[in-house]
Design a protein around this motif. Structure first.
Motif, PDB file in Angstrom:
ATOM      1  N   MET A   1      72.428  58.861 177.605  1.00 10.41           N
ATOM      2  CA  MET A   1      72.410  57.953 176.558  1.00 10.41           C
ATOM      3  C   MET A   1      72.682  58.863 175.188  1.00 10.41           C
ATOM      4  O   MET A   1      71.931  59.748 174.968  1.00 10.41           O
ATOM      5  N   LYS A   2      73.681  58.309 174.215  1.00 14.73           N
ATOM      6  CA  LYS A   2      73.692  58.881 173.051  1.00 14.73           C
ATOM      7  C   LYS A   2      73.507  57.815 171.949  1.00 14.73           C
ATOM      8  O   LYS A   2      74.033  56.845 171.685  1.00 14.73           O
ATOM      9  N   LEU A   3      72.325  58.382 171.147  1.00 17.17           N
ATOM     10  CA  LEU A   3      71.554  57.491 169.985  1.00 17.17           C
ATOM     11  C   LEU A   3      72.544  57.807 168.845  1.00 17.17           C
ATOM     12  O   LEU A   3      72.480  59.165 168.406  1.00 17.17           O
ATOM     13  N   ASP A   4      73.148  56.832 167.858  1.00 16.44           N
ATOM     14  CA  ASP A   4      73.653  57.257 166.666  1.00 16.44           C
ATOM     15  C   ASP A   4      72.660  57.424 165.698  1.00 16.44           C
ATOM     16  O   ASP A   4      71.785  56.700 165.535  1.00 16.44           O
ATOM     17  N   PRO A   5      72.564  58.601 164.982  1.00 13.18           N
ATOM     18  CA  PRO A   5      71.664  58.685 163.871  1.00 13.18           C
ATOM     19  C   PRO A   5      71.781  57.708 162.792  1.00 13.18           C
ATOM     20  O   PRO A   5      70.701  57.511 162.078  1.00 13.18           O
ATOM     21  N   THR A   6      72.914  57.325 162.439  1.00 11.69           N
ATOM     22  CA  THR A   6      73.115  56.200 161.431  1.00 11.69           C
ATOM     23  C   THR A   6      72.386  55.006 161.952  1.00 11.69           C
ATOM     24  O   THR A   6      71.787  54.222 161.250  1.00 11.69           O
ATOM     25  N   THR A   7      72.226  54.619 163.275  1.00 10.47           N
ATOM     26  CA  THR A   7      71.814  53.306 163.767  1.00 10.47           C
ATOM     27  C   THR A   7      69.921  53.673 163.546  1.00 10.47           C
ATOM     28  O   THR A   7      69.342  52.709 163.250  1.00 10.47           O
ATOM     29  N   LEU A   8      69.637  54.705 163.907  1.00  7.50           N
ATOM     30  CA  LEU A   8      68.332  55.274 163.891  1.00  7.50           C
ATOM     31  C   LEU A   8      68.052  55.125 162.451  1.00  7.50           C
ATOM     32  O   LEU A   8      66.755  54.513 162.274  1.00  7.50           O
ATOM     33  N   SER A   9      68.696  55.578 161.633  1.00  7.09           N
ATOM     34  CA  SER A   9      68.197  55.280 159.891  1.00  7.09           C
ATOM     35  C   SER A   9      68.147  54.141 159.580  1.00  7.09           C
ATOM     36  O   SER A   9      67.400  53.654 158.989  1.00  7.09           O
ATOM     37  N   LEU A  10      69.203  53.187 160.240  1.00  9.91           N
ATOM     38  CA  LEU A  10      69.052  51.939 159.900  1.00  9.91           C
ATOM     39  C   LEU A  10      67.876  51.273 160.434  1.00  9.91           C
ATOM     40  O   LEU A  10      67.232  50.349 159.751  1.00  9.91           O
ATOM     41  N   PHE A  11      67.524  51.625 161.634  1.00  7.67           N
ATOM     42  CA  PHE A  11      66.402  50.853 162.316  1.00  7.67           C
ATOM     43  C   PHE A  11      65.061  51.089 161.378  1.00  7.67           C
ATOM     44  O   PHE A  11      64.618  50.507 161.303  1.00  7.67           O
ATOM     45  N   VAL A  12      64.947  52.514 161.126  1.00  8.79           N
ATOM     46  CA  VAL A  12      63.763  52.806 160.144  1.00  8.79           C
ATOM     47  C   VAL A  12      63.852  52.277 158.845  1.00  8.79           C
ATOM     48  O   VAL A  12      62.566  51.566 158.453  1.00  8.79           O
ATOM     49  N   ALA A  13      64.700  51.802 158.453  1.00  6.54           N
ATOM     50  CA  ALA A  13      64.935  51.153 157.234  1.00  6.54           C
ATOM     51  C   ALA A  13      64.492  49.715 157.320  1.00  6.54           C
ATOM     52  O   ALA A  13      64.009  49.217 156.310  1.00  6.54           O
ATOM     53  N   VAL A  14      64.819  49.078 158.379  1.00  8.79           N
ATOM     54  CA  VAL A  14      64.616  47.696 158.739  1.00  8.79           C
ATOM     55  C   VAL A  14      63.077  47.612 158.798  1.00  8.79           C
ATOM     56  O   VAL A  14      62.238  46.791 158.333  1.00  8.79           O
ATOM     57  N   MET A  15      62.588  48.559 159.643  1.00 10.06           N
ATOM     58  CA  MET A  15      61.012  48.539 159.608  1.00 10.06           C
ATOM     59  C   MET A  15      60.209  48.847 158.407  1.00 10.06           C
ATOM     60  O   MET A  15      59.196  48.195 158.130  1.00 10.06           O
ATOM     61  N   GLU A  16      60.740  49.722 157.283  1.00  8.69           N
ATOM     62  CA  GLU A  16      60.047  50.037 156.271  1.00  8.69           C
ATOM     63  C   GLU A  16      60.505  48.910 155.229  1.00  8.69           C
ATOM     64  O   GLU A  16      59.428  48.666 154.228  1.00  8.69           O
ATOM     65  N   GLU A  17      61.690  48.243 155.235  1.00  4.71           N
ATOM     66  CA  GLU A  17      61.966  47.274 154.222  1.00  4.71           C
ATOM     67  C   GLU A  17      61.373  45.875 154.967  1.00  4.71           C
ATOM     68  O   GLU A  17      61.317  44.718 154.146  1.00  4.71           O
ATOM     69  N   SER A  18      61.049  45.586 156.241  1.00  2.87           N
ATOM     70  CA  SER A  18      60.755  44.229 156.587  1.00  2.87           C
ATOM     71  C   SER A  18      61.800  43.220 156.409  1.00  2.87           C
ATOM     72  O   SER A  18      61.458  42.162 156.366  1.00  2.87           O
ATOM     73  N   ALA A  19      62.957  43.647 156.173  1.00  3.49           N
ATOM     74  CA  ALA A  19      64.391  42.732 156.229  1.00  3.49           C
ATOM     75  C   ALA A  19      65.315  43.362 156.421  1.00  3.49           C
ATOM     76  O   ALA A  19      65.926  44.295 155.814  1.00  3.49           O
TER      77      ALA A  19
END
Length: 304
Positions: A1-19
């Motif tokens: 499994m290769k996780l993209d750091p850009t996608t992980l950063s986006l996921f963290v942003a979604v969790m922090e921004e709630s939108a």
């Protein structure tokens, strides 16, 4: 499994921004592309991260578990980039890495500057990233892997962090030099609350401490206004708008520049214990472990 750091950063942003829209704007990506990346992340992990409905997306328990791990991975990757940049520029000697520190205003104004100066002079290739927060936010940030080390007031913050004694401080009362209380050698809270008070903001540990102590003694403070920092508090006091309570060590900073008098508050609760918190010693990087040890050394060690 290769996780993209850009996608992980986006996921963290979604969790922090709630939108998703706000997170997409923060990460400079189109909302449609952000939604597609999140869907691909769920496919890769084979788990539902968000429950979607007409009202929006709600994080699942899996999303909160991933948030802590994602922050750790992104922090480690950031550290790799920082250290390799140093080597690319020709640096070869000494400890390297970065440490995320969150501290309350009392720790920052009284103790941290001198401690960090000593540490960084010994380890010039270490990058310490410091943010000021209130104690409850610090505890949450350390538990959620937003910070490696936290410096905060003693208290109950749950079992996700480990607390260690850091420093003790003492509260004092600041007032204009012409104030009726200025000739006292020490003060009790019952004397202080008879006068207009300049207080700290509602979420601060200091505000909670004073409010609780006053309630325990059946006193009602005459709070004239609230401010967000000790500098603003002292400026308001110097202008004659009231008197204030803050750590004695922090008050000393302003004694030489503002016409203020500082008098110790003679109350048992006015002597406070500041703490250092981490998730666990084993979870810290070597450089974070070294900084933790340095910060927890007794003051006499530094003086020697």
């Amino acid at each position: 499994m290769k996780l993209d750091p850009t996608t992980l950063s986006l996921f963290v942003a979604v969790m922090e921004e709630s939108a998703i829209a706000r997170a997409a704007a923060r990460e400079h990506i189109a909302p449609s592309a952000a939604s597609r990346r999140l869907a691909e992340l769920e496919d890769q992990l084979q788990v539902e991260l968000f429950t979607r409905s007409n009202r929006g997306s709600v994080p699942t328990a899996a999303a909160y578990a991933l948030l802590n791990m994602a922050r750790g991975v992104l922090n480690d990757m950031d550290g790799i980039a920082t250290q390799m940049k140093d080597y690319a520029q020709g640096g070869q000697e000494g400890l390297r890495g970065h440490v995320r520190v969150m501290a309350n205003i009392s720790s920052i104004t009284q103790f941290l500057p001198a401690q960090l100066q000593r540490f960084l002079s010994q380890h010039p290739h270490v990058d310490v990233r410091l943010q000021e927060r209130v104690s409850t936010d610090i505890a949450r940030a350390v538990a959620d892997n937003e910070a490696d080390i936290g410096l905060l007031n003693n208290g109950s913050y749950g079992n996700k962090i480990s607390l260690h004694p850091y420093r003790r401080d003492r509260l004092a009362v600041v007032m204009p030099q012409s104030h009726p209380l200025s000739r006292k050698r020490s003060l009790r809270l019952e004397q202080v609350v008879k006068h207009d008070l300049i207080g700290m903001h509602a979420d601060s540990a200091l505000n909670h401490l004073i409010t609780r102590a006053a309630a325990d003694q059946g006193l009602q403070p005459r709070l004239r206004m609230k401010v967000t920092g000790y500098d603003a508090l002292c400026l308001m006091v110097a202008s004659g708008l009231g008197i204030g309570i803050l750590p004695e060590g922090s008050a000393r900073i302003y004694m030489g520049t503002l016409p203020l008098r500082c008098i110790r508050l003679d109350e048992s609760w006015a002597e406070r214990q500041l703490m250092l918190c981490v998730r666990s010693q084993d979870a810290l990087s070597p450089v974070a472990q070294l900084l933790t040890k340095h910060l927890c050394q007794p003051e006499e060690t530094h003086k020697d």
